[in-house]
Motif scaffolding. Structure first.
Motif: not given
Length: 448
Positions: A28-52
């Protein structure tokens, strides 16, 4: 160990062995870490889409990306300041620290561990930051685990600091010299009508203050003082800062919201102290008697109702602004935001016909006030005093109305048939003290 996340989140089955339970916790700790990484990736992609999208809509370059951090904050149920930090960390990890991000993706590194590395390398060039990222988070030449994986948080921080000093000592020294500009004092609530008072100071000043308090504690112990070391240090700090050590009685200005019955008699309705929150009425009466206290405003009448005010001006008058700040508890109304109120803002924009009234005003911090002006943000007041915010993506968030409490005793929970009397009291039944306080409340508030 179950393969799918859904089955993993169901929890360990009855009768699981101790070893299996430990494996479950680890997975479960590993899942939490992976989820935080995926959240980070989604946030960056959200900013890119919004900027465009904003660029295509003709938004000036300096305003591109406005509002992204606030959307991240709302989605993650944190403050906008925290949302901005999470977005900033995500951009750094993906663009400049690929090995750290890979460890998070693999479930081996937490978001907080990544934050430590990003923080300790913030003053370095991108090239030097990547060197530290590789040194600590890349696997060994023969496939050995990355060094950072087995480090404790303090070890990780120290390792990053040492490498940073080795790579660019001048930048680290310059950063330390510039950090003194951030010195400050902060107060935050603690349980049981206590508070945490903290100060960010240059190391020599902080050590000196602590040493002086420690010496006072030792002297008190040598003189037979029965207080604990911590109690003596805390009391000495208060005495020296407020002047009580010299016999000076402090004059305190308090903005407090409580019913006339609670202030003048023995009512037990909670009081609200600005900068702290709800406190027992008995405690408030006792605390206010400790020093010369100026009660700046009383905003409840004997029925416990907040007094409404309205203005035709676009900018809220001082009295109305003060009313809104107190009604909202001094804290930004945005969901998850704990920042102090800095702006009194129209929920429905004034340009769109929104009135400068209690119902259409809210207290916001500077960041949230700016975010809601970005392209695509909408807000409207709810009929119950709530605030409904709609982000550019169409997601809706509701800020509940400020906490209220009944002005008179609640029904006895042991008597289900009993019902509270919600009627306003007859003025003829009020004591002289309550009548005077009612007049004071109305005079001070309506004249503001």
């Amino acid at each position: 160990m179950y393969e799918t996340i859904d089955r993993l989140l169901d929890g360990p089955p009855p009768g699981a062995s101790e070893g299996e339970l430990v494996d479950w916790i680890s997975r479960l700790e590993a899942v939490k870490c992976t989820a935080e990484a995926v959240q980070a990736e989604a946030a960056v992609r959200l900013e890119e889409a919004l900027r465009e999208r904003q660029s295509e809509a003709g938004v000036p370059a300096r305003k591109l990306g406005e509002g992204v951090a606030s959307q991240v904050a709302l989605a993650r149920r944190v403050s906008p300041e925290r949302g901005a930090k999470l977005l900033g960390l995500a951009k750094i990890l993906i663009a400049e620290m690929p090995h750290t991000f890979a460890l998070m993706r693999a479930g081996l590194f937490s978001q907080w561990q990544a934050t430590i590395l990003a923080r300790e390398t913030a003053c370095l060039s991108v090239e030097h930051r990547r060197v530290i990222d590789h040194r600590l988070c890349a696997p060994g030449p023969d496939g050995q685990p990355a060094k950072a994986v087995v480090m404790g948080l303090r070890q990780l921080e120290n390792a990053a600091k040492k490498l940073a000093i080795t790579l660019d000592q001048a930048s680290v020294v310059a950063r330390a010299a510039n950090a003194t500009k951030d010195r400050r004092v902060r107060l935050r609530p603690a349980p049981d009508t206590m508070t945490w008072l903290g100060a960010l100071l240059p190391v020599k000043d902080g050590v000196a203050v602590f040493a002086a308090l420690d010496q006072a504690a030792k002297s008190a112990a040598a003189a037979g003082d029965e207080r604990t070391r911590g109690q003596v240090m805390a009391d000495t700090l208060v005495e020296r800062v407020t002047g009580r050590a010299e016999g000076v009685q402090p004059r305190i200005e308090v903005k407090i919201v409580m019913s006339a019955d609670s202030l003048a008699n023995d009512g037990d309705q909670p009081a609200m102290v600005e900068g702290y929150g709800p406190v027992p009425a008995a405690w408030a009466r006792e605390a206010l008697a400790d020093a010369e206290v100026f009660v700046r405003r009383l905003f409840t009448d004997p029925a416990g109702r907040m007094v409404a005010m309205e203005s035709r001006a676009r900018k809220a008058p001082d009295g109305l602004a003060e009313f809104i700040t107190t009604r909202d508890g001094g804290t930004c109304r945005t969901n998850g935001c704990d920042a102090p109120i800095r702006n009194i803002d129209h929920i429905q924009r004034h340009a769109d016909g929104g009135t400068t009234s209690v119902e259409n005003l809210q207290g916001l911090c500077e960041r949230c006030n700016q975010a809601k002006e970005a392209l695509g943000w909408q807000a409207r007041p709810g009929p119950d005093g709530s605030i409904i915010t709609i982000t550019p993506t169409g997601h809706t968030y509701t800020s509940p109305p400020p906490d209220t409490w009944p002005p008179y005793p609640l029904p006895d929970i042991r008597s289900p048939e009993s019902q509270p009397d919600t009627r306003a009291p007859d003025p003829a039944s009020l004591s002289p003290a309550e009548l005077r306080l009612r007049d004071l409340i109305l005079d001070h508030t309506l004249a503001a």
